[in-house]
Design an enzyme around this catalytic site. Structure first.
Site, PDB file in Angstrom:
ATOM      1  N   HIS A 156     -13.169 -39.447  20.385  1.00  0.00           N
ATOM      2  CA  HIS A 156     -13.224 -40.556  19.425  1.00  0.00           C
ATOM      3  C   HIS A 156     -14.667 -40.912  19.073  1.00  0.00           C
ATOM      4  CE1 HIS A 156     -10.746 -43.365  17.227  1.00  0.00           C
ATOM      5  NE2 HIS A 156     -11.574 -44.342  17.512  1.00  0.00           N
ATOM      6  N   GLY A 195     -14.861 -41.015  11.209  1.00  0.00           N
ATOM      7  CA  GLY A 195     -14.218 -41.233  12.491  1.00  0.00           C
ATOM      8  C   GLY A 195     -13.119 -40.223  12.707  1.00  0.00           C
ATOM      9  N   CYS A 196     -12.458 -40.308  13.837  1.00  0.00           N
ATOM     10  CA  CYS A 196     -11.397 -39.350  14.147  1.00  0.00           C
ATOM     11  C   CYS A 196     -10.197 -39.488  13.222  1.00  0.00           C
ATOM     12  CB  CYS A 196     -10.963 -39.518  15.606  1.00  0.00           C
ATOM     13  SG  CYS A 196     -12.221 -38.960  16.770  1.00  0.00           S
ATOM     14  N   THR A 197     -10.019 -40.664  12.625  1.00  0.00           N
ATOM     15  CA  THR A 197      -8.862 -40.876  11.760  1.00  0.00           C
ATOM     16  C   THR A 197      -9.207 -40.784  10.286  1.00  0.00           C
ATOM     17  OG1 THR A 197      -9.247 -43.266  11.854  1.00  0.00           O
ATOM     18  CG2 THR A 197      -7.708 -42.330  13.455  1.00  0.00           C
TER      19      THR A 197
END
Length: 389
Positions: free
Chosen positions: A105, A361-363
């Protein structure tokens, strides 16, 4: 003060090791790989177990945990929050106390994305997925061309002198193939793979994924991320990633930290493999390889080739000459912005006098602003239409 104390402690430990080397007459030092402990969906013990398993197998590298105190024989850099943990991880890398780190993350800057490593179920062959997290470019086709380069860099650092490159059959694959062949003609030699399907070619089919037809498989990051999850958890139902080496190192022009990503769903076996992956990249001189390859590809008119892909589709606001306001501490995160609008969002806030930083970001894409200006920033972005209320 706290960061200064941390740095002094790291330097002190380094001098102690030098003193030991002088006393014993041995100056051979092991590689040190850090791993952050907090954030796993499977708990702290999952990460620690993976690290301890890797440490038992490791012959020429040591592992340093970064997180809260736990019952282990491994070295620990103590941190009790995720924010503190990431800061100490970065400090340890920048001070060269550790040579690489495995984390989850983590937000990379735009232009940096990660190259995953899997072992395919078809014939048990290694393959590099380029790329799996982060964003190489706001423009999808340009990003995939960069991803190909990032995959080549990683494969070469792993000891594959002339890796084969295949392009997954996605929207834009033919444009990517054309751009890569132009680079090849310009002098940056690329070893194109040949599909196992009867019609061949460098554009790979699903069958080629399972057999690892190419050493490097090029895709957009979101597709690469999905593939990584499928390869790592196809026998576990998806909640536990038990196979592979994780999402890999962040690669980008001028990016010098060796930081590898695992998922919050990654199990102990993947964490152990990711630590081994990190050590191999350090031994292979990832940063040096990256600098060399970026130099070579730029001589082959890399930037001009990329510009030819994006000149007709860049967002109009990108052409506006808007300067960033004075820099502020930007820790508050705004999500929900489409990747194609991230540059426009950043400049919209600048135009309103709000300092902002874009990232990934990861999302998905993110905008970072000062915490005190978070609500105001949201209002500005919603009003401009780049963020939905």
């Amino acid at each position: 003060m706290e960061e200064s104390r941390d740095v002094k402690q790291l330097i002190g430990k380094t001098f102690m090791k030098i003193a030991d080397a002088i006393e014993t007459g041995s100056f051979a030092t092991k590689i040190k790989i850090g791993v952050t402990v907090l954030g796993s969906e499977h708990g702290v013990n999952n990460v620690v177990s993976g690290a301890e398993y890797a440490a038992k197998k490791a012959k020429d590298f040591d592992i340093v945990l970064i997180g809260p105190k736990v019952d282990t024989k491994l070295e620990i850099i103590e941190a009790n929050t995720e924010e503190e943990m990431y800061r100490k991880m970065e400090n340890a890398i920048d001070e060269k106390y550790i040579q690489a780190a495995v984390t989850m993350h983590y937000d990379f800057p735009i232009g940096v994305s990660t190259v995953g490593r899997v072992v395919t179920p078809g014939i048990g062959k290694q393959m590099f997925l380029a790329t799996t997290t982060g964003t190489s470019s706001m423009h999808r086709t340009e990003a995939m061309v960069k991803n190909a380069l990032y995959g080549i860099i990683t494969a070469k650092a792993m000891g594959i002198e002339n890796p084969t490159v295949g392009i997954l059959n996605l929207d834009g694959a033919r444009q990517v193939e054309k751009a890569l062949k132009q680079l090849n003609s310009n002098g940056y030699k690329i070893n194109f793979a040949e599909s196992i399907r009867a019609d061949g070619g460098a554009v790979m089919r699903g069958n080629d994924l399972l057999t690892a037809t190419s050493d490097v498989m090029v895709a957009d990051t979101l597709t690469g991320n999905l593939l990584m999850k499928m390869f790592s958890s196809y026998t576990t139902g998806g909640s536990y990633e038990g196979f592979g080496y994780g999402y890999g190192p962040g690669i980008g022009d001028g990016y010098n930290r060796t930081i590898l990503i695992v998922s919050r769903a990654s199990g102990a076996p993947v964490i152990a493999n990711a630590l081994e992956y990190a050590a191999e990249l350090v031994r292979g001189g990832l940063s040096k390889v990256a600098n060399t390859e970026f130099g070579k590809v730029k001589e082959a008119q890399f930037n001009q080739v990329l510009s030819s892909l994006t000149k007709e589709v860049k967002h109009e606001s990108a052409e506006e000459d808007i300067k960033a306001p004075p820099q502020e501490v930007a820790t508050a995160v705004i999500t929900g912005i489409d990747v194609m609008d991230i540059e426009a969002a950043e400049k919209t806030l600048w135009k309103a006098g709000i300092y902002a930083e874009s990232g990934m970001g990861c999302t998905g894409p993110i905008i970072k602003v000062n915490e005190l200006k978070l609500d105001q920033s949201r209002e500005v972005l919603v009003k401009s239409g780049v963020l939905t209320d």
